[in-house]
Design a protein around this motif. Structure first.
Motif, PDB file in Angstrom:
ATOM      1  N   ILE A 188      28.929  37.041  46.638  1.00 42.94           N
ATOM      2  CA  ILE A 188      30.181  36.747  47.328  1.00 42.94           C
ATOM      3  C   ILE A 188      30.471  37.934  48.245  1.00 42.94           C
ATOM      4  CG2 ILE A 188      32.663  36.419  47.090  1.00 42.94           C
ATOM      5  CD1 ILE A 188      32.142  35.056  44.426  1.00 42.94           C
ATOM      6  N   HIS A 189      30.646  37.656  49.528  1.00 42.69           N
ATOM      7  CA  HIS A 189      30.921  38.700  50.514  1.00 42.69           C
ATOM      8  C   HIS A 189      32.349  38.534  51.021  1.00 42.69           C
ATOM      9  CE1 HIS A 189      26.631  39.517  50.547  1.00 42.69           C
ATOM     10  NE2 HIS A 189      26.392  38.249  50.855  1.00 42.69           N
ATOM     11  N   ARG A 190      33.149  39.597  50.873  1.00 44.55           N
ATOM     12  CA  ARG A 190      34.494  39.633  51.448  1.00 44.55           C
ATOM     13  C   ARG A 190      34.392  40.401  52.763  1.00 44.55           C
ATOM     14  NH1 ARG A 190      34.673  39.251  46.051  1.00 44.55           N
ATOM     15  NH2 ARG A 190      36.499  38.268  45.052  1.00 44.55           N
ATOM     16  N   MET A 191      34.632  39.715  53.879  1.00 41.03           N
ATOM     17  CA  MET A 191      34.314  40.256  55.192  1.00 41.03           C
ATOM     18  C   MET A 191      35.554  40.443  56.058  1.00 41.03           C
ATOM     19  SD  MET A 191      31.002  37.908  56.136  1.00 41.03           S
ATOM     20  CE  MET A 191      29.390  38.210  55.411  1.00 41.03           C
ATOM     21  N   LYS A 192      35.626  41.603  56.742  1.00 38.81           N
ATOM     22  CA  LYS A 192      36.622  41.822  57.792  1.00 38.81           C
ATOM     23  C   LYS A 192      35.941  41.531  59.124  1.00 38.81           C
ATOM     24  CE  LYS A 192      39.138  45.555  57.595  1.00 38.81           C
ATOM     25  NZ  LYS A 192      39.537  46.992  57.710  1.00 38.81           N
ATOM     26  N   THR A 245      32.492  44.982  54.948  1.00 39.09           N
ATOM     27  CA  THR A 245      32.152  44.017  53.896  1.00 39.09           C
ATOM     28  C   THR A 245      32.348  44.637  52.521  1.00 39.09           C
ATOM     29  OG1 THR A 245      30.456  43.034  55.320  1.00 39.09           O
ATOM     30  CG2 THR A 245      30.341  42.495  52.989  1.00 39.09           C
ATOM     31  N   ARG A 246      32.841  43.815  51.582  1.00 39.36           N
ATOM     32  CA  ARG A 246      32.804  44.143  50.153  1.00 39.36           C
ATOM     33  C   ARG A 246      32.021  43.027  49.478  1.00 39.36           C
ATOM     34  NH1 ARG A 246      38.283  45.101  47.302  1.00 39.36           N
ATOM     35  NH2 ARG A 246      36.888  46.176  45.848  1.00 39.36           N
ATOM     36  N   SER A 247      30.954  43.363  48.775  1.00 40.13           N
ATOM     37  CA  SER A 247      30.086  42.347  48.182  1.00 40.13           C
ATOM     38  C   SER A 247      30.142  42.382  46.667  1.00 40.13           C
ATOM     39  CB  SER A 247      28.644  42.534  48.664  1.00 40.13           C
ATOM     40  OG  SER A 247      28.558  42.338  50.062  1.00 40.13           O
ATOM     41  N   GLN A 248      29.882  41.220  46.077  1.00 40.07           N
ATOM     42  CA  GLN A 248      29.893  41.068  44.626  1.00 40.07           C
ATOM     43  C   GLN A 248      28.699  40.221  44.224  1.00 40.07           C
ATOM     44  OE1 GLN A 248      33.285  38.951  43.201  1.00 40.07           O
ATOM     45  NE2 GLN A 248      32.928  39.431  41.062  1.00 40.07           N
ATOM     46  N   SER A 286      32.120  48.677  52.822  1.00 44.62           N
ATOM     47  CA  SER A 286      31.099  49.377  53.581  1.00 44.62           C
ATOM     48  C   SER A 286      31.040  48.799  54.986  1.00 44.62           C
ATOM     49  CB  SER A 286      29.727  49.234  52.904  1.00 44.62           C
ATOM     50  OG  SER A 286      29.339  47.880  52.835  1.00 44.62           O
ATOM     51  N   SER A 287      30.674  49.634  55.947  1.00 46.79           N
ATOM     52  CA  SER A 287      30.595  49.186  57.337  1.00 46.79           C
ATOM     53  C   SER A 287      29.467  48.180  57.499  1.00 46.79           C
ATOM     54  CB  SER A 287      30.365  50.370  58.271  1.00 46.79           C
ATOM     55  OG  SER A 287      31.450  51.286  58.193  1.00 46.79           O
ATOM     56  N   GLY A 288      29.701  47.196  58.372  1.00 49.15           N
ATOM     57  CA  GLY A 288      28.669  46.207  58.630  1.00 49.15           C
ATOM     58  C   GLY A 288      28.481  45.276  57.450  1.00 49.15           C
ATOM     59  N   GLY A 289      27.254  44.794  57.258  1.00 50.96           N
ATOM     60  CA  GLY A 289      26.953  43.847  56.193  1.00 50.96           C
ATOM     61  C   GLY A 289      26.088  42.721  56.714  1.00 50.96           C
ATOM     62  N   PRO A 290      26.027  41.595  55.984  1.00 51.18           N
ATOM     63  CA  PRO A 290      25.160  40.467  56.372  1.00 51.18           C
ATOM     64  C   PRO A 290      25.742  39.671  57.537  1.00 51.18           C
ATOM     65  CG  PRO A 290      26.390  39.913  54.403  1.00 51.18           C
ATOM     66  CD  PRO A 290      26.705  41.352  54.702  1.00 51.18           C
ATOM     67  N   ALA A 291      25.720  40.265  58.728  1.00 45.78           N
ATOM     68  CA  ALA A 291      26.322  39.635  59.916  1.00 45.78           C
ATOM     69  C   ALA A 291      25.642  38.321  60.278  1.00 45.78           C
ATOM     70  CB  ALA A 291      26.267  40.602  61.094  1.00 45.78           C
ATOM     71  N   HIS A 292      24.405  38.126  59.858  1.00 48.35           N
ATOM     72  CA  HIS A 292      23.689  36.893  60.206  1.00 48.35           C
ATOM     73  C   HIS A 292      24.308  35.659  59.576  1.00 48.35           C
ATOM     74  CE1 HIS A 292      22.019  38.041  56.291  1.00 48.35           C
ATOM     75  NE2 HIS A 292      21.679  36.775  56.146  1.00 48.35           N
ATOM     76  N   LEU A 293      25.171  35.854  58.569  1.00 54.37           N
ATOM     77  CA  LEU A 293      25.823  34.707  57.923  1.00 54.37           C
ATOM     78  C   LEU A 293      26.962  34.142  58.757  1.00 54.37           C
ATOM     79  CD1 LEU A 293      26.089  36.027  54.245  1.00 54.37           C
ATOM     80  CD2 LEU A 293      24.294  34.597  55.240  1.00 54.37           C
TER      81      LEU A 293
END
Length: 217
Positions: free
Chosen positions: A174-178, A165-168, A128-135
């Motif tokens: 667990i966040h898999r981030m581009k 981001t792909r989250s689990q 999904s686009s975006g995600g927890p960018a604050h991390l």
């Protein structure tokens, strides 16, 4: 955890140097770090030198042996990719159950006697686009050091912007981030563990990738 590097489809700027062969082929240098004074250099173990036909700096000495070893390494990687992802949830109780779920199933943990309410644990969600960018900001320096230790030639990350981001859900997430790291569209792929309490932890990093490459961590 260790740092690996993947293929690149990004267009490099003139100021950047083409990555060495071990970055392009996902081979992690396993030798001890060399102290070069103001910086550290990677090295290859004796086992890797014999396997790939190289010296400790990664210079190819036996081209035929190197090509055969790279082919075997890539073949092994493809077999590994066929294995399903397993999500393991351990909620800290010595008597409580542990749930193992194969992607893409999603299951609810049934509580033991006198246990708290069920907790949800599942496979990796679609990108999904975006995600927890604050991390990301607290992890930037650590990510750069890991990349350089693996042979990355860039002096710094021009950018550190979350793209996808792909989250689990596990005991936390667990966040898999581009993450986009320069203006030309070069990306790094990060795996970040966000515990229920405490700061996020960088578990894995791979680079370089293009904007259109699927997340690979």
């Amino acid at each position: 955890s260790g740092v690996a590097v993947g293929r690149t489809t990004a267009r490099w700027s003139k100021a950047m140097v083409v990555p060495p062969w071990w970055i392009l082929n996902g081979v992690k240098p396993m030798g001890p770090e060399k102290d070069m004074g103001s910086w550290k250099a990677i090295s290859f173990s004796e086992e890797q030198q014999n396997e790939f036909g190289i010296n400790d700096d990664g210079e190819i000495k036996d081209k035929a042996k190197w090509e055969a070893a790279i082919a075997a390494h890539k073949a092994g990687g493809k077999e590994k990719e066929k294995q399903p992802e397993i999500a393991v949830c351990d909620f800290g109780s010595a008597e409580g159950p542990v749930l193992e779920v194969e992607e893409p199933l999603v299951a609810t943990l049934e509580p033991a006697a006198e246990a708290p309410a069920p907790m949800l644990c599942g496979g990796v969600a679609p990108p999904s686009s975006g995600g927890p960018a604050h991390l990301l900001p607290p992890l930037k320096d650590e990510a750069l050091k890991k990349a350089q230790a693996a042979g990355w030639n860039g002096a710094s990350f021009q950018l550190f912007e979350l793209v996808q981001t792909r989250s689990q859900v596990v005991a936390g997430a667990i966040h898999r981030m581009k993450v986009k790291i320069d203006e030309s569209g070069t990306c790094a792929h990060l795996r970040v563990f966000q515990p229920l309490q405490g700061p996020a932890q960088l578990q894995d990093l791979k680079l370089p990738f293009g904007l259109d490459d699927p997340i690979d961590t």
